[in-house]
Write an enzyme that holds these catalytic residues in place. Structure first.
Site, mmCIF file in Angstrom:
data_model
loop_
_atom_site.group_PDB
_atom_site.id
_atom_site.type_symbol
_atom_site.label_atom_id
_atom_site.label_comp_id
_atom_site.label_asym_id
_atom_site.label_seq_id
_atom_site.Cartn_x
_atom_site.Cartn_y
_atom_site.Cartn_z
ATOM 1 N N SER A 123 39.236 -44.912 39.471
ATOM 2 C CA SER A 123 39.019 -46.243 40.035
ATOM 3 C C SER A 123 38.049 -46.137 41.213
ATOM 4 C CB SER A 123 40.365 -46.864 40.433
ATOM 5 O OG SER A 123 40.237 -48.238 40.709
ATOM 6 N N GLU A 214 35.563 -47.668 32.254
ATOM 7 C CA GLU A 214 36.770 -48.492 32.264
ATOM 8 C C GLU A 214 36.665 -49.470 33.421
ATOM 9 O OE1 GLU A 214 39.598 -48.493 34.593
ATOM 10 O OE2 GLU A 214 38.369 -47.343 35.999
ATOM 11 N N HIS A 288 42.868 -48.152 33.681
ATOM 12 C CA HIS A 288 43.959 -48.856 34.347
ATOM 13 C C HIS A 288 45.053 -49.336 33.397
ATOM 14 C CE1 HIS A 288 40.999 -49.077 37.643
ATOM 15 N NE2 HIS A 288 42.003 -49.363 38.436
#
Length: 317
Positions: A123, A214, A288
Site C-alpha cells: 500500500s 492493486e 487489499h
C-alpha cells in the site's frame, strides 16, 4: 531557467538478497505512514512472527502515542524507524511496516541511509519498497503489514514465512486476459502510490518488468485516469508483462454498472491494457482484498498469460 526534471533511476537487479531469516533473528517495527489506530491488530501480527521464532527489537507500546496530525510522528521520527536501534549490536533482520495510509513518500525528500535486512509492507509502503529497488538494494517484499498479517489465510502466512526463511514459493494463479509468456524482474505496487512516483528518481526502470498492480477505494474513472497517465508518459509501454491484484472497493459508487452510461472496473482495466502487446493476468491474490500473497520485488519471475500463472524463477532466489 527551470531545473531539469529528475530522471528515473535505472533498474538495478539487486546484487544479492539479505540472508534468509533464522529463529532468533530480530524484527524492528516501522511506522512510516499513518498513525497506528489498532494496537490489538498489531499485537496479533507480532504473535505470528513470534510463532516463527523471531524476536521483537523494540517496544510496540511506543507507537500509539506517536502522532503528528494524521501521521505516525514527524518525518524524522518515522525515518528513524528505518535505522537500527542505538543499543543494538546488529541491524534487525526484518523491518516490518506497521500500517499503510499515507506518509512514506515524504521520507524520500531526505537521504535515507541504506538499511540492511528485509523490508516488508504494501500500500503506502510502495514508496519505500520502490526506493529500495531504484537504489539497487535487495530485500523488498510486497506483502502483509503487521496490522493485517494475522487476518491472512494460513497459506498466505506460510508463504511469507517461506519467503523470509529462504524456502521456495508456489505459483500464484490468476485469470488470463492476454496470452503470451514473459520473464523479467518482478515489481508490485499500489497503483495510486506508484503513479505519484512517476517522473521521480525513486521509480525503478520499468523496461521488461513484470508489474503487479492493486488498489483500494478508487472509482473506475480514477483508475482509468491513472492508467491513462501511465500511457501518456510511456510507462505502461515499457513493461514486459502486467498483472492485476485486488481492487477492493473500486466499483462505481454512483449506481449499477452496465446501463451504458459508465464503465465497470474490468472494462477500464481491459481497455487500457489490451493493446500493449504483452501478457496480462487479472485476479491475482495480491493487495487489499482477503489475501495479500507476498512477492519478492526485483527477483526474476515468469508471467504466463496462456495458463494464468505467475511464478518465481528458481523459487525467487
Amino acid at each position: 531557467m527551470a531545473a531539469a526534471a529528475p530522471q528515473p533511476a535505472p533498474f538495478h537487479q539487486p546484487s544479492h538478497q539479505p540472508p534468509a531469516l533464522r529463529p532468533g533473528d530480530r524484527v524492528r517495527l516501522v511506522a512510516a505512514s499513518s498513525a497506528l489506530a489498532d494496537l490489538e491488530r498489531l499485537q496479533a501480527g507480532l504473535a505470528v512472527l513470534a510463532s516463527w521464532g523471531l524476536a521483537l527489537d523494540d517496544d510496540p507500546a511506543r507507537l500509539p502515542p506517536r502522532r503528528w496530525g494524521y501521521l505516525a510522528g514527524r518525518d524524522t521520527e518515522r525515518a528513524g524507524d528505518l535505522l537500527p536501534s542505538s543499543d543494538a549490536e546488529q541491524p534487525a533482520a526484518l523491518l516490518a511496516c506497521v500500517r499503510g495510509g499515507w506518509g512514506s513518500a515524504r521520507l524520500l525528500e531526505r537521504p535515507l541511509e541504506a538499511a540492511g535486512g528485509w523490508l516488508l509492507g504494501f500500500s503506502d509502503v510502495t514508496s519505500l519498497l520502490w526506493h529500495r529497488l531504484a537504489t539497487g538494494q535487495g530485500g523488498a517484499i510486497h506483502g502483509p503489514l503487521l496490522t493485517t498479517l494475522a487476518a491472512e489465510p494460513a497459506w498466505s502466512r506460510e508463504r511469507l514465512r517461506a519467503l523470509l526463511f529462504g524456502e521456495p514459493l508456489a505459483d500464484l494463479e490468476g485469470e488470463a486476459w492476454v496470452g503470451g509468456q514473459v520473464e523479467g524482474p518482478l515489481l508490485a505496487a499500489n497503483l495510486t502510490v506508484a503513479t505519484h512516483l512517476l517522473g521521480t528518481p525513486h521509480l525503478p526502470d520499468l523496461d521488461g518488468a513484470i508489474l503487479i498492480l492493486e488498489d483500494v477505494g478508487e472509482a473506475p474513472y480514477r483508475i482509468e485516469r491513472m492508467l491513462t497517465h501511465w500511457r501518456l508518459c510511456g510507462a505502461l509501454q515499457r513493461l514486459g508483462g502486467l498483472g492485476f491484484g485486488s481492487f477492493e472497493g473500486c466499483g462505481d459508487p454512483t449506481g449499477p454498472e452496465g446501463d451504458g452510461s459508465r464503465f465497470s472496473l474490468e472494462q477500464v482495466l481491459r481497455e487500457r491494457t489490451a493493446d500493449l502487446g504483452i501478457p496480462v493476468l487479472a485476479g491475482l491474490p495480491v493487495g487489499h482484498g482477503d489475501v495479500n500473497a507476498a512477492l519478492p520485488l526485483g527477483m526474476r519471475a515468469r508471467l504466463d498469460g496462456d495458463r494464468g500463472r505467475l511464478s518465481l524463477i528458481d523459487g525467487g532466489r
